[in-house]
Design a protein around this motif. Sequence first.
Motif, mmCIF file in Angstrom:
data_model
loop_
_atom_site.group_PDB
_atom_site.id
_atom_site.type_symbol
_atom_site.label_atom_id
_atom_site.label_comp_id
_atom_site.label_asym_id
_atom_site.label_seq_id
_atom_site.Cartn_x
_atom_site.Cartn_y
_atom_site.Cartn_z
ATOM 1 N N ILE A 10 -2.897 5.958 -7.888
ATOM 2 C CA ILE A 10 -1.805 6.054 -8.623
ATOM 3 C C ILE A 10 -0.731 5.859 -7.782
ATOM 4 N N GLY A 11 0.065 4.859 -8.097
ATOM 5 C CA GLY A 11 1.313 4.434 -7.169
ATOM 6 C C GLY A 11 0.936 3.363 -6.148
ATOM 7 N N SER A 12 1.779 2.265 -6.215
ATOM 8 C CA SER A 12 1.582 1.038 -5.444
ATOM 9 C C SER A 12 2.652 1.207 -4.293
ATOM 10 N N GLY A 13 3.070 2.050 -3.668
ATOM 11 C CA GLY A 13 3.790 2.042 -2.556
ATOM 12 C C GLY A 13 2.822 1.788 -1.313
ATOM 13 N N ILE A 14 3.421 1.548 -0.127
ATOM 14 C CA ILE A 14 2.493 1.244 1.132
ATOM 15 C C ILE A 14 1.316 2.106 1.229
ATOM 16 N N GLY A 15 1.483 3.530 1.026
ATOM 17 C CA GLY A 15 0.334 4.223 1.127
ATOM 18 C C GLY A 15 -0.651 4.011 0.240
ATOM 19 N N GLY A 16 -0.406 3.989 -1.179
ATOM 20 C CA GLY A 16 -1.455 3.692 -2.239
ATOM 21 C C GLY A 16 -1.797 2.063 -1.857
ATOM 22 N N LEU A 33 -2.597 1.783 -10.392
ATOM 23 C CA LEU A 33 -1.736 2.046 -11.237
ATOM 24 C C LEU A 33 -0.300 2.063 -10.877
ATOM 25 N N GLU A 34 0.564 1.606 -11.530
ATOM 26 C CA GLU A 34 1.998 1.579 -11.101
ATOM 27 C C GLU A 34 2.999 1.659 -12.323
ATOM 28 N N SER A 35 3.799 2.630 -12.162
ATOM 29 C CA SER A 35 4.701 2.817 -13.254
ATOM 30 C C SER A 35 5.871 2.109 -13.309
ATOM 31 N N TYR A 36 6.300 1.392 -12.395
ATOM 32 C CA TYR A 36 7.509 0.755 -12.203
ATOM 33 C C TYR A 36 7.027 -0.754 -12.382
ATOM 34 N N GLY A 40 5.279 -1.722 -4.314
ATOM 35 C CA GLY A 40 6.286 -1.729 -3.205
ATOM 36 C C GLY A 40 6.599 -0.162 -2.975
ATOM 37 N N GLY A 41 7.053 0.496 -3.912
ATOM 38 C CA GLY A 41 7.777 1.584 -3.864
ATOM 39 C C GLY A 41 9.056 1.564 -3.229
ATOM 40 N N SER A 42 9.109 2.549 -2.009
ATOM 41 C CA SER A 42 10.057 2.609 -1.160
ATOM 42 C C SER A 42 10.271 1.288 -0.150
ATOM 43 N N SER A 43 9.061 0.440 -0.285
ATOM 44 C CA SER A 43 9.129 -0.802 0.658
ATOM 45 C C SER A 43 9.009 -1.662 -0.254
ATOM 46 N N GLY A 44 9.619 -1.657 -1.419
ATOM 47 C CA GLY A 44 9.733 -3.115 -2.469
ATOM 48 C C GLY A 44 10.866 -3.527 -2.243
ATOM 49 N N VAL A 55 14.668 -2.152 -0.771
ATOM 50 C CA VAL A 55 14.680 -1.064 -1.433
ATOM 51 C C VAL A 55 15.134 0.031 -0.519
ATOM 52 N N GLY A 56 14.301 0.118 0.658
ATOM 53 C CA GLY A 56 14.244 1.148 1.528
ATOM 54 C C GLY A 56 13.943 0.825 2.974
ATOM 55 N N ALA A 57 12.705 0.951 3.263
ATOM 56 C CA ALA A 57 12.164 0.553 4.783
ATOM 57 C C ALA A 57 12.815 -0.846 5.051
ATOM 58 N N SER A 58 13.331 -0.716 6.345
ATOM 59 C CA SER A 58 13.821 -1.910 6.884
ATOM 60 C C SER A 58 13.392 -2.238 8.349
ATOM 61 N N MET A 59 13.065 -1.018 9.092
ATOM 62 C CA MET A 59 12.674 -0.923 10.549
ATOM 63 C C MET A 59 11.293 -0.746 10.558
ATOM 64 N N ILE A 60 10.487 -1.794 10.590
ATOM 65 C CA ILE A 60 9.057 -1.857 10.252
ATOM 66 C C ILE A 60 8.257 -1.717 11.608
HETATM 67 C C1 LIG Z 1 16.543 4.197 2.024
HETATM 68 C C2 LIG Z 1 15.171 4.286 2.872
HETATM 69 C C3 LIG Z 1 14.999 3.848 3.953
HETATM 70 C C4 LIG Z 1 13.810 3.752 4.734
HETATM 71 N N1 LIG Z 1 13.510 3.180 6.015
HETATM 72 C C5 LIG Z 1 12.430 3.190 6.452
HETATM 73 C C6 LIG Z 1 12.401 2.510 7.623
HETATM 74 O O1 LIG Z 1 13.432 1.784 8.253
HETATM 75 N N2 LIG Z 1 11.170 2.432 8.330
HETATM 76 C C7 LIG Z 1 10.117 3.042 7.747
HETATM 77 O O2 LIG Z 1 9.086 2.895 8.627
HETATM 78 N N3 LIG Z 1 10.334 3.713 6.658
HETATM 79 C C8 LIG Z 1 11.426 3.804 6.120
HETATM 80 N N4 LIG Z 1 11.565 4.390 4.882
HETATM 81 C C9 LIG Z 1 10.394 5.316 4.623
HETATM 82 C C10 LIG Z 1 9.403 4.372 3.850
HETATM 83 O O3 LIG Z 1 9.721 3.450 3.120
HETATM 84 C C11 LIG Z 1 8.606 5.315 2.908
HETATM 85 O O4 LIG Z 1 7.975 6.462 3.815
HETATM 86 C C12 LIG Z 1 7.026 4.552 2.505
HETATM 87 O O5 LIG Z 1 7.429 3.254 1.995
HETATM 88 C C13 LIG Z 1 6.587 5.507 1.419
HETATM 89 O O6 LIG Z 1 5.339 4.907 0.820
HETATM 90 P P1 LIG Z 1 4.347 5.678 -0.141
HETATM 91 O O7 LIG Z 1 3.406 4.859 -0.905
HETATM 92 O O8 LIG Z 1 4.075 6.875 0.517
HETATM 93 O O9 LIG Z 1 5.536 6.093 -1.281
HETATM 94 P P2 LIG Z 1 6.396 5.360 -2.434
HETATM 95 O O10 LIG Z 1 6.783 3.972 -1.631
HETATM 96 O O11 LIG Z 1 7.274 6.166 -2.785
HETATM 97 O O12 LIG Z 1 5.515 4.851 -3.247
HETATM 98 C C14 LIG Z 1 4.903 5.616 -4.448
HETATM 99 C C15 LIG Z 1 4.836 4.547 -5.657
HETATM 100 O O13 LIG Z 1 4.123 5.435 -6.734
HETATM 101 C C16 LIG Z 1 4.788 5.056 -8.158
HETATM 102 N N5 LIG Z 1 4.441 6.224 -8.802
HETATM 103 C C17 LIG Z 1 4.916 7.422 -8.713
HETATM 104 N N6 LIG Z 1 4.492 8.289 -9.794
HETATM 105 C C18 LIG Z 1 3.713 7.321 -10.442
HETATM 106 C C19 LIG Z 1 2.881 7.583 -11.614
HETATM 107 N N7 LIG Z 1 2.897 8.871 -12.226
HETATM 108 N N8 LIG Z 1 2.210 6.672 -12.208
HETATM 109 C C20 LIG Z 1 2.181 5.297 -11.629
HETATM 110 N N9 LIG Z 1 3.208 5.256 -10.444
HETATM 111 C C21 LIG Z 1 3.745 6.146 -10.001
HETATM 112 C C22 LIG Z 1 6.088 4.700 -7.644
HETATM 113 O O14 LIG Z 1 6.852 4.032 -8.665
HETATM 114 C C23 LIG Z 1 5.907 3.923 -6.400
HETATM 115 O O15 LIG Z 1 5.688 2.541 -6.588
HETATM 116 C C24 LIG Z 1 12.767 4.438 4.197
HETATM 117 C C25 LIG Z 1 12.825 5.059 2.874
HETATM 118 C C26 LIG Z 1 13.927 5.142 2.162
HETATM 119 C C27 LIG Z 1 14.062 5.483 0.809
#
Ligand SMILES: Cc1cc2nc3c(=O)[nH]c(=O)nc-3n(C[C@H](O)[C@H](O)[C@H](O)COP(=O)(O)OP(=O)(O)OC[C@H]3O[C@@H](n4cnc5c(N)ncnc54)[C@H](O)[C@@H]3O)c2cc1C
Length: 236
Positions: A10-16, A33-36, A40-44, A55-60
């Motif tokens: 559940i969730g297609s951020g980088i972790g998922g 499954l992705e609700s958005y 990509g989530g915060s890396s979208g 959206v967020g991460a840019s220092m990779i």
């Molecule tokens: C402004 C900002 C700047 C950043 N800068 C950096 C950087 O420079 N370098 C770095 O390494 N990291 C950075 N980060 C951190 C990095 O972006 C995040 O740690 C990482 O992208 C998180 O990934 P994630 O998969 O854990 O979660 P998320 O990216 O939050 O993904 C979660 C996903 O799950 C989906 N979701 C949530 N609930 C549900 C549900 N019930 N059903 C379906 N889908 C759901 C969301 O829509 C989202 O797509 C930054 C973050 C932000 C916000």
Amino acid sequence: MNPSFDVIVIGSGIGGLVTATQLAAKGAQVLVLESYLIPGGSSGYFERQGYRFDVGASMIFGFGEKGTTNLLTRALDAVNVSQETIIDPVQIHYHLPNELDLKVERVYEKFLQNLIAYFRHEETGIRRFYDECWKVFNCLNSMDLLSLEEPRYLLRTFWQHPLSCLGLVKYLPQNVGDVARRYIKDPELLKFIDMECYCWSVVSADMTPMINAGMVFSDRHYGGVNYPKGGVGQIA
Ligand SMILES: Cc1cc2nc3c(=O)[nH]c(=O)nc-3n(C[C@H](O)[C@H](O)[C@H](O)COP(=O)(O)OP(=O)(O)OC[C@H]3O[C@@H](n4cnc5c(N)ncnc54)[C@H](O)[C@@H]3O)c2cc1C
């Protein structure tokens, strides 16, 4: 048809996505499954007036070519995908009070020289502090980096790399502030190290674990910071 899956992520951020691709590469049937609207989530990314913004991460980190800390390169390799990246020659450019204007260059010695130019009297301390970070990094970079909550992984890693593991155990209870004060006396320089910690751990040096600092302060010069061509959203 009644589809069946081994895993539902559940969730297609980088972790998922990393979880899903690694499982799929091992033969599991995976549903993400992705609700958005886009993955990509915060890396979208999002687009405005023809321009694409992260959206967020840019220092990779994680796009290096060697060692074990290049987690993104290896996660993509596992599913036969590669991502072209652009080398970032400077991780951070600090503009701090008292005209401390300093670039954290990708080349370690260049970064040290930049810092030493402001704090000549602390050259030895600066080298000792950052070299200590490398000791942590070298331990981490010699082992596969998986979940610390997985006992079988921990046991196997200890068996394969006992010295690195013992090296890390030594640093586990240490924070960056304590280690920095061991080598550095100038309060201005200690403030700079505080700022280095705030920039990525968002807490002071006293609250930043040495293990984390060892990773970030060294990998920026080892694997480096590499920007995905086309934007961070390309990874997803
Ligand atoms: C402004 C900002 C700047 C950043 N800068 C950096 C950087 O420079 N370098 C770095 O390494 N990291 C950075 N980060 C951190 C990095 O972006 C995040 O740690 C990482 O992208 C998180 O990934 P994630 O998969 O854990 O979660 P998320 O990216 O939050 O993904 C979660 C996903 O799950 C989906 N979701 C949530 N609930 C549900 C549900 N019930 N059903 C379906 N889908 C759901 C969301 O829509 C989202 O797509 C930054 C973050 C932000 C916000």
